[in-house]
Design an enzyme around this catalytic site. Structure first.
Site, PDB file in Angstrom:
ATOM      1  N   ARG A 286      -9.868  18.392   4.982  1.00 30.29           N
ATOM      2  CA  ARG A 286      -8.444  18.696   4.841  1.00 30.29           C
ATOM      3  C   ARG A 286      -8.223  19.805   3.812  1.00 30.29           C
ATOM      4  NH1 ARG A 286      -9.518  16.171   8.388  1.00 30.29           N
ATOM      5  NH2 ARG A 286      -8.654  14.209   9.167  1.00 30.29           N
TER       6      ARG A 286
ATOM      7  N   SER B  53       0.684  12.041   8.148  1.00 27.10           N
ATOM      8  CA  SER B  53      -0.032  11.468   7.005  1.00 27.10           C
ATOM      9  C   SER B  53       0.416  12.141   5.714  1.00 27.10           C
ATOM     10  CB  SER B  53      -1.546  11.644   7.189  1.00 27.10           C
ATOM     11  OG  SER B  53      -1.981  10.981   8.355  1.00 27.10           O
TER      12      SER B  53
ATOM     13  N   GLU C 159      -1.250  15.142   0.960  1.00 24.25           N
ATOM     14  CA  GLU C 159      -1.579  16.186   1.924  1.00 24.25           C
ATOM     15  C   GLU C 159      -0.468  17.241   1.973  1.00 24.25           C
ATOM     16  OE1 GLU C 159      -3.045  15.740   5.819  1.00 24.25           O
ATOM     17  OE2 GLU C 159      -4.137  13.889   5.421  1.00 24.25           O
TER      18      GLU C 159
END
Length: 338
Positions: free
Chosen positions: A163, A236, A332
């Protein structure tokens, strides 16, 4: 043409209020050659799916709307199962792109279907799901480097991680204009995740095709994630934390049912949603903000929330998980307008 004081409320998936002092829809690469692009704008906006808009955005907001899907090359044009290299404009909707590739018989992104956002945002976050990452199929990323001009970066130059990418670590340096991706016509399916296996079994599929996997992932995501058009969210909100094996062994001794995904011999990835759920926060709510009652990893705007309210509630979630498990969650989403 640049517009002034443009509302961004319909351009972020949290459905949060916010205004861009100046706004430009980027539809043509020639627009980048002007004086405003000698330095980075305050905000480069794609699908608005990975940002938490806190308030007014000063300066220039550039909304990347560059389209187009072009077949660049085929390893063997006579073989429908041979690899293909395609170039996709940064403003193309990611989910529509994945569905287009499946219709063409080009495979490799079936596990990443239904992820919100644009193709240009995919390398920034190195989006991934169910054992697949976009970085695995990136051949090149076309960028505008502010103060330099157009460049093409190789995968190594993008410095992809979990990520993560160079684009994320060096904000304000690059604007992604297009991505070259490798797909193929043969089946290289990733069905190792238990959720996919369970859904395929429910569908009575024993020998799955890429379209079967895409359907299974679609069903799973729709059962766990709300549609942002009706319930604002960014998917998310936190990364799945990666912890040392010693920390995992400590946790497993106390919580023997804790799910885990080994990274290597020294690190283990833990599902953030499980940690939040076990901390008693699945479906928790504070005014218009809360966690989704079907997936604790998702923060939601029940209506009328501000970005700062969501940020405050997310810090509460982080604190509760840290207190219970000794694990620090990392966002995130990017904070915009601080």
């Amino acid at each position: 043409m640049t517009q002034k004081n443009v509302s961004l409320s319909r351009l972020n998936t949290f459905n949060l209020p916010g205004t861009a002092e100046r706004y430009l829809a980027l539809t043509d690469l020639r627009q980048l050659e002007g004086k405003p692009f000698l330095k980075a704008p305050e905000l480069i906006l794609g699908g608005g799916s990975n940002i938490l808009l806190l308030d007014h955005v000063p300066g220039l907001t550039v909304h990347v709307c560059l389209g187009g899907i072009k077949l660049l090359s085929e390893a063997n044009p006579a073989d429908p199962k041979a690899d293909k290299i395609i170039r996709v404009g940064a403003g193309v909707d990611w989910n529509q792109f994945v569905r287009y590739t499946l219709d063409q018989g080009w495979y490799g992104f079936e596990n990443l279907i239904l992820i919100p956002g644009t193709v240009g945002a995919a390398p920034v976050q190195n989006i991934g799901a169910y054992g697949a990452e976009v970085a695995e199929r990136i051949e090149a990323v076309h960028v505008w480097e502010f103060g330099v001009g157009a460049r093409i970066l190789s995968p190594d130059e993008c410095e992809f991680g979990y990520r993560d990418s160079r684009f994320k670590r060096e904000p304000g340096r690059f604007l992604i204009t297009a991505v070259d991706l490798r797909l193929n016509g043969r089946h290289e399916l990733k069905t190792g995740y238990g959720a996919i296996q369970s859904e395929l079994a429910r569908l009575n599929v024993e020998d799955p095709t890429p379209n079967d996997v895409a359907l299974a992932v679609t069903n799973i995501r729709r059962s766990k994630l709300p549609d942002w058009k009706f319930l604002g969210n960014s998917g998310s909100f936190f990364k799945n934390p990666v912890v040392p094996i010693s920390d995992f062994q400590r946790l497993r001794a106390e919580y023997d049912q804790i799910p885990s995904y080994p990274i290597d011999e020294t690190q283990v990835k833990l599902p953030a949603g499980w940690l939040i759920d076990q901390a008693g926060l699945k479906g928790a709510r504070s005014g218009p903000v809360g966690t989704y009652d079907k997936q604790a990893l998702v923060m939601v705007n029940h209506g009328g929330a501000t970005g700062r309210e969501i940020l405050t509630f997310s810090e509460h979630v982080k604190a509760e998980v840290l207190a219970k498990f000794g694990v620090t969650l990392e966002r995130e989403v990017r904070l915009i307008g601080e």
